[in-house]
Design a protein around this motif. Structure first.
Motif, PDB file in Angstrom:
ATOM      1  N   PRO A 155       0.826  -1.196   0.000  1.00  0.00           N
ATOM      2  CA  PRO A 155       0.000   0.000   0.000  1.00  0.00           C
ATOM      3  C   PRO A 155       0.873   1.264   0.000  1.00  0.00           C
ATOM      4  O   PRO A 155       1.908   1.282   0.655  1.00  0.00           O
TER       5      PRO A 155
ATOM      6  N   ASN B  84      -6.189  -2.551   4.512  1.00  0.00           N
ATOM      7  CA  ASN B  84      -4.778  -2.318   4.806  1.00  0.00           C
ATOM      8  C   ASN B  84      -4.653  -1.307   5.929  1.00  0.00           C
ATOM      9  O   ASN B  84      -5.605  -0.576   6.232  1.00  0.00           O
TER      10      ASN B  84
ATOM     11  N   THR C 244      -1.634   1.391   8.189  1.00  0.00           N
ATOM     12  CA  THR C 244      -0.304   1.936   8.443  1.00  0.00           C
ATOM     13  C   THR C 244      -0.098   2.037   9.943  1.00  0.00           C
ATOM     14  O   THR C 244      -0.965   2.543  10.664  1.00  0.00           O
TER      15      THR C 244
ATOM     16  N   SER D 183       3.398  -0.187   6.316  1.00  0.00           N
ATOM     17  CA  SER D 183       2.026  -0.320   5.836  1.00  0.00           C
ATOM     18  C   SER D 183       1.867  -1.690   5.212  1.00  0.00           C
ATOM     19  O   SER D 183       2.783  -2.188   4.549  1.00  0.00           O
ATOM     20  N   THR D 184       0.722  -2.316   5.412  1.00  0.00           N
ATOM     21  CA  THR D 184       0.510  -3.674   4.920  1.00  0.00           C
ATOM     22  C   THR D 184      -0.955  -3.919   4.606  1.00  0.00           C
ATOM     23  O   THR D 184      -1.845  -3.319   5.223  1.00  0.00           O
ATOM     24  N   ASP D 185      -1.208  -4.780   3.652  1.00  0.00           N
ATOM     25  CA  ASP D 185      -2.553  -5.319   3.475  1.00  0.00           C
ATOM     26  C   ASP D 185      -2.788  -6.386   4.532  1.00  0.00           C
ATOM     27  O   ASP D 185      -1.848  -7.065   4.974  1.00  0.00           O
ATOM     28  N   THR D 186      -4.041  -6.539   4.921  1.00  0.00           N
ATOM     29  CA  THR D 186      -4.396  -7.587   5.884  1.00  0.00           C
ATOM     30  C   THR D 186      -5.186  -8.712   5.241  1.00  0.00           C
ATOM     31  O   THR D 186      -5.258  -9.815   5.793  1.00  0.00           O
TER      32      THR D 186
ATOM     33  N   PHE E 190       4.770  -9.167   7.637  1.00  0.00           N
ATOM     34  CA  PHE E 190       4.504  -7.815   7.149  1.00  0.00           C
ATOM     35  C   PHE E 190       5.805  -7.203   6.622  1.00  0.00           C
ATOM     36  O   PHE E 190       6.884  -7.550   7.110  1.00  0.00           O
ATOM     37  N   PRO E 191       5.723  -6.312   5.645  1.00  0.00           N
ATOM     38  CA  PRO E 191       4.544  -5.884   4.902  1.00  0.00           C
ATOM     39  C   PRO E 191       4.248  -6.845   3.758  1.00  0.00           C
ATOM     40  O   PRO E 191       5.141  -7.534   3.266  1.00  0.00           O
ATOM     41  N   LYS E 192       2.997  -6.877   3.320  1.00  0.00           N
ATOM     42  CA  LYS E 192       2.582  -7.750   2.225  1.00  0.00           C
ATOM     43  C   LYS E 192       1.381  -7.123   1.538  1.00  0.00           C
ATOM     44  O   LYS E 192       0.676  -6.290   2.130  1.00  0.00           O
ATOM     45  N   THR E 193       1.150  -7.527   0.303  1.00  0.00           N
ATOM     46  CA  THR E 193       0.019  -6.982  -0.437  1.00  0.00           C
ATOM     47  C   THR E 193      -0.748  -8.118  -1.101  1.00  0.00           C
ATOM     48  O   THR E 193      -0.228  -9.219  -1.310  1.00  0.00           O
TER      49      THR E 193
ATOM     50  N   SER F  23       9.606  -1.496   3.034  1.00  0.00           N
ATOM     51  CA  SER F  23       8.256  -1.186   2.574  1.00  0.00           C
ATOM     52  C   SER F  23       8.090   0.294   2.260  1.00  0.00           C
ATOM     53  O   SER F  23       7.061   0.710   1.754  1.00  0.00           O
TER      54      SER F  23
END
Length: 398
Positions: free
Chosen positions: A169, A196, A198, A211-214, A263-266, A385
């Motif tokens: 993100p 997502n 932060t 920041s990461t997608d969940t 984390f982080p991942k998208t 990230s």
């Protein structure tokens, strides 16, 4: 071109800049337009939101995008045509909004256009090592600049990937600059098609920010509602509230390796779609489940994966305030789950930060455009990230 570059330099040197941020998310609700006035840049930036509007997409627009959205195989000619067509449609919406706000194109220094995401392909998802991370947004910046008559900054995600990120993100940049606060640990949670957040620690240590997608936000809920109820979304969680959570199905939905990745991942609808749900239904023998029960379970799925990611992030014994935005804040059942599962941490919306929650993503891209033309570049944090780059391609109207 020389005159256009000189104009851009004048904009960069102005004391104040007026930037119109545009956001079109994976939920395909409509185009968000946030008119922002900036003084300065970087951590000394001052932001004022002057106007905000969402222009809903019609069924015909959505149908055109869904022909190519989140699909491995599409009509290449159609994709090519849509790239310019989306930009022209957005330009019409911009002109409509400016007229409603009693503004002219000449009043706007820059457009900041996210474009329309068509496919998101991080390496961890496709597994083809030789290609790395990739993402594709359409709504070409040149077409938008010419049609709207305003210098346009667009296609932000490519530089992030080129610098080693996953292209998402990107909220972390704007969240960090606009919403960090000394002595208050914050999570800026956005629940669009994909959820997502932060993490902004109260000690303001940029090296800890990420920041990461969940996982899914509204994407599975909306897709299921369209297919089984012939409605665009579950308004006020009416269907989900009638149903009961199927614990076996919920457990199967939560089993994917994505949720165990660090984390982080998208991610995106390329993974979390109706095929994903169908596999879980078959695995658990719940293919004949009542639709309301499936909706209840999908709502719990979104909530549980957000809760698990947030709990993994906040250090034990530390208090935190969550500021939520995106379409998910309008789902009362989802918000109820989050408030219960994340107690005693306080959950507010970004309205508490003077940014309407539906406007936040469009505001963030306006911030990125401001940094592109007037910032000195994001400082290196040692956090992969957050590559220390400015983002966005610049298109001139002439």
């Amino acid at each position: 071109m020389k005159q256009s570059i000189e104009q851009l330099c004048r904009i960069a040197g102005k004391e104040n800049r007026r930037i119109l941020g545009l956001m079109s998310g994976t939920s395909l609700d409509g185009l968000d337009l946030a008119l922002c006035r900036f003084t300065g840049s970087g951590t000394g930036m001052h932001l004022q939101l002057e106007a905000f509007s969402t222009i809903p997409y019609g069924d015909a627009f959505r149908a055109e995008i869904r022909e190519v959205f989140a699909k491995k195989q599409v009509d290449l000619e159609k994709l090519c045509l849509l790239n310019a067509w989306v930009a022209r449609q957005h330009a019409v919406m911009i002109n409509t909004c400016l007229a409603e706000w009693n503004r002219k194109a000449s009043d706007i220094d820059l457009l900041a256009s996210h474009g329309q995401t068509i496919y998101h392909a991080p390496l961890h998802q496709h597994g083809l090592q030789q290609f790395g991370n990739a993402t594709l947004q359409i709504g070409d910046g040149d077409h938008l600049a010419v049609a709207a008559g305003i210098i346009t900054v667009s296609d932000f995600r490519q530089k992030h990937i080129a610098a080693g990120g996953e292209g998402a993100p990107l909220a972390v940049y704007g969240d960090w600059l606009a919403f960090s606060k000394q002595n208050e640990n914050r999570i800026l949670l956005n629940m669009g098609g994909i959820a997502n957040f932060t993490w902004l620690p109260g000690d303001l240590d940029a090296g800890k920010v990420f920041s990461t997608d969940t996982g899914p936000g509204n994407t599975l809920l909306d897709a299921y509602t369209r297919k089984y109820y012939q409605l665009p979304y579950d308004a006020d969680a009416a269907m989900a509230s009638r149903g009961k959570v199927n614990t076996d199905l919920l457990a199967a939905l939560c089993e994917h390796a994505f949720f165990r990745q660090p984390f982080p991942k998208t991610t995106g609808p390329e993974l979390f779609n109706l095929d994903y749900l169908e596999k879980a239904l078959q695995q658990t023998g719940t293919g004949n489940a009542v639709a309301d029960d499936v909706m209840a379970t999908l709502t719990a799925f979104t909530a549980n994966t957000i809760i698990a990611a947030v709990q993994q992030t906040i250090p034990q014994g530390m208090s935190c305030v969550l500021y939520a935005s995106g379409g998910g804040i309008h789902n009362p059942l989802l918000m109820q789950y989050l408030r219960s599962g994340l107690s005693p941490h306080r959950i507010d919306t970004t309205a508490g930060l003077s940014v309407p929650p539906d406007a936040k993503e469009a505001v963030l891209f306006a911030i990125l455009a401001n940094e592109t033309v007037a910032g000195s570049g994001f400082p290196a944090t040692g956090n992969r990230s957050i590559p220390a780059v400015s983002m966005g391609k610049i298109s001139f109207p002439v």
